[in-house]
Design a protein around this motif. Structure first.
Motif, PDB file in Angstrom:
ATOM      1  N   ILE A 186       0.566  -1.375  -0.287  1.00 29.44           N
ATOM      2  CA  ILE A 186      -0.053  -0.240   0.177  1.00 29.44           C
ATOM      3  C   ILE A 186       1.217   1.447   0.223  1.00 29.44           C
ATOM      4  CG2 ILE A 186      -1.555   1.185   1.363  1.00 29.44           C
ATOM      5  CD1 ILE A 186      -3.486  -1.573   2.406  1.00 29.44           C
ATOM      6  N   SER A 187       1.622   0.873   0.399  1.00 33.89           N
ATOM      7  CA  SER A 187       2.996   2.431   0.652  1.00 33.89           C
ATOM      8  C   SER A 187       3.548   1.971  -0.856  1.00 33.89           C
ATOM      9  CB  SER A 187       3.876   1.976   1.640  1.00 33.89           C
ATOM     10  OG  SER A 187       3.287   1.940   3.029  1.00 33.89           O
ATOM     11  N   GLU A 188       3.788   1.933  -1.827  1.00 35.72           N
ATOM     12  CA  GLU A 188       4.179   1.386  -2.512  1.00 35.72           C
ATOM     13  C   GLU A 188       2.814   2.337  -3.234  1.00 35.72           C
ATOM     14  OE1 GLU A 188       6.026   1.266  -6.550  1.00 35.72           O
ATOM     15  OE2 GLU A 188       6.697   1.038  -3.991  1.00 35.72           O
ATOM     16  N   ILE A 197      -8.154   1.678  -2.930  1.00 36.06           N
ATOM     17  CA  ILE A 197      -8.039   0.251  -2.830  1.00 36.06           C
ATOM     18  C   ILE A 197      -8.811  -0.544  -2.084  1.00 36.06           C
ATOM     19  CG2 ILE A 197      -6.283  -1.570  -1.615  1.00 36.06           C
ATOM     20  CD1 ILE A 197      -4.049   1.406  -1.995  1.00 36.06           C
ATOM     21  N   GLY A 198      -9.706  -1.333  -2.423  1.00 35.57           N
ATOM     22  CA  GLY A 198     -10.193  -2.066  -1.722  1.00 35.57           C
ATOM     23  C   GLY A 198      -9.787  -4.027  -0.988  1.00 35.57           C
ATOM     24  N   PHE A 199     -11.235  -4.436  -0.751  1.00 38.94           N
ATOM     25  CA  PHE A 199     -10.029  -6.004   0.487  1.00 38.94           C
ATOM     26  C   PHE A 199     -11.099  -6.781   0.301  1.00 38.94           C
ATOM     27  CE2 PHE A 199      -9.552  -8.421   3.490  1.00 38.94           C
ATOM     28  CZ  PHE A 199      -8.281  -9.264   3.987  1.00 38.94           C
ATOM     29  N   LYS A 230     -17.962   0.118  -0.165  1.00 39.04           N
ATOM     30  CA  LYS A 230     -17.936  -0.220  -0.915  1.00 39.04           C
ATOM     31  C   LYS A 230     -16.866  -1.442  -0.973  1.00 39.04           C
ATOM     32  CE  LYS A 230     -17.746   3.077  -4.672  1.00 39.04           C
ATOM     33  NZ  LYS A 230     -19.154   3.933  -5.595  1.00 39.04           N
ATOM     34  N   PHE A 231     -15.365  -0.587  -1.215  1.00 40.40           N
ATOM     35  CA  PHE A 231     -14.813  -1.843  -2.345  1.00 40.40           C
ATOM     36  C   PHE A 231     -13.685  -2.618  -0.651  1.00 40.40           C
ATOM     37  CE2 PHE A 231     -13.196   2.173  -4.733  1.00 40.40           C
ATOM     38  CZ  PHE A 231     -14.239   2.125  -5.380  1.00 40.40           C
TER      39      PHE A 231
END
Length: 351
Positions: A186-188, A197-199, A230-231
């Motif tokens: 996520i840092s990159e 970004i979602g999970f 929502k992601f």
């Protein structure tokens, strides 16, 4: 007259723990051969009384190997699911079995069925009287795990139920590092300008899934990225024949795609990319994807999958060390141990 050399003196000279020196000298527990030889060499050099007869390490190794006690007993593997060759635990258990075999233990495997869990019973193959220790893999029912801990036999959990956070199990727990790779990714991505970004995955499935989900949320916070709920497709269950249909429904309900989805493991990512293709969503052009485990499939799928590599062999050796030390020293404080993981960047994140 020279002072008597103690185990602590040897430990201080080598910069290792007293326990490590004791294991090497008494030939107990699990140590790397190189570590044991280094300890024995220092003991000879310092004139440790027990080895006053020895001129070299080979003298000690020869005498110890002839008198090493034979331990007879079983280590029971309890698992709630079939462990295929692609599961990280397959390699882990191969190493684990190799380590305990050297110490005179055998490993028996016991499949826990839904009926066992519902009725609080044990598999017919399990014999408590012969069992010195239990290792649990894919055992995520809190009540059944508590039942195993009540047997009075040392228990090690490779991963554990989420419920064990709030109701501690009287056992050791072994986990992989579920956070560092996700933080790094996520840092990159934030440096690349990626913000959405979602999970994908059910956080309450097990401790590993929960920790990966929380790593996602914490990494988003530390990178000043807004979490768009929502992601977060966290209501779908990661197992069962209807899983792909759940994923398909979740994708269809989205009015837009994030730039990246992080999946709780590689197998979820594989199912997810199948569903994306159904809706003509291309990875990585339309949405990037990351898994976790570094399964064999992650390397050969198209596109190859960015993921986090689990060092399964290291986990196997660590599991053996934890369980055997618990058998030998049952009064030790309970331990939760993490082994290293590494982010592997591949085509699914345009790498």
């Amino acid at each position: 007259m020279a002072n008597k050399v103690t185990i602590q003196d040897i430990a201080d000279a080598l910069g290792v723990s007293r326990n490590t020196v004791s294991k090497a000298i008494n030939n107990t527990g699990i140590l790397a051969d190189s570590t044991r030889e280094k300890v024995l060499a220092k003991a000879v050099e310092m004139g440790y009384k027990q080895f006053s007869y020895a001129n070299s390490v080979s003298d000690i190794l020869g005498s110890n190997s002839a008198s090493k006690p034979v331990v007879s007993g079983e280590i029971a593997l309890f698992t709630g699911n079939f462990l295929g060759n692609s599961h990280f635990a397959s390699t882990m258990l191969d190493k684990f079995q190799n380590e305990i075999t050297h110490l005179g233990y055998s490993m028996t495997m016991h499949r826990v069925t839904p009926d066992n869990i519902e009725n609080g019973t044990f598999p017919a193959s399990f014999d408590k009287s012969r069992t010195h220790g239990i290792i649990c893999v894919e055992m995520f029912n809190q009540g059944y795990c508590e039942l195993l801990c009540d047997l009075g036999i040392p228990v090690l959990f490779a991963d554990a139920p989420v419920g064990s956070y709030t109701k501690q199990l009287p056992a050791d727990i072994l986990l992989m590092d579920n956070s560092t790779g996700i933080f790094t990714l996520i840092s990159e991505m934030a440096k690349r300008g990626v913000k959405k970004i979602g999970f994908v995955g059910q956080p309450d499935h097990c401790r590993s899934f929960f920790e990966r989900y929380m790593a996602f949320r914490n990494a988003m916070f530390l990178n000043n990225l807004h979490i768009i709920e929502k992601f977060c497709l966290t209501n779908v269950h990661p197992h069962g024949g209807e899983y792909i249909s759940y994923l398909s429904d979740a994708i269809e309900a989205l009015d837009e795609m994030p730039e990246l989805f992080i999946c709780a493991n590689d197998f979820i990512a594989l199912d997810f990319i199948t569903c994306l293709r159904k809706f003509r969503v291309n990875c990585p052009d339309d949405v990037m994807l990351c898994g976790f485990d570094d399964s064999a499939e992650s390397k050969v799928m198209t596109p190859s999958l960015t993921t986090c590599h689990i060092h399964s062999q290291i986990m196997g050796g660590t599991a053996a060390n934890l369980l055997i030390s618990r058998i030998e020293q049952p009064d030790l404080n309970y331990r939760t141990v993490y082994t290293e993981t590494n982010l592997i960047l591949r085509e699914s994140t345009r790498d």
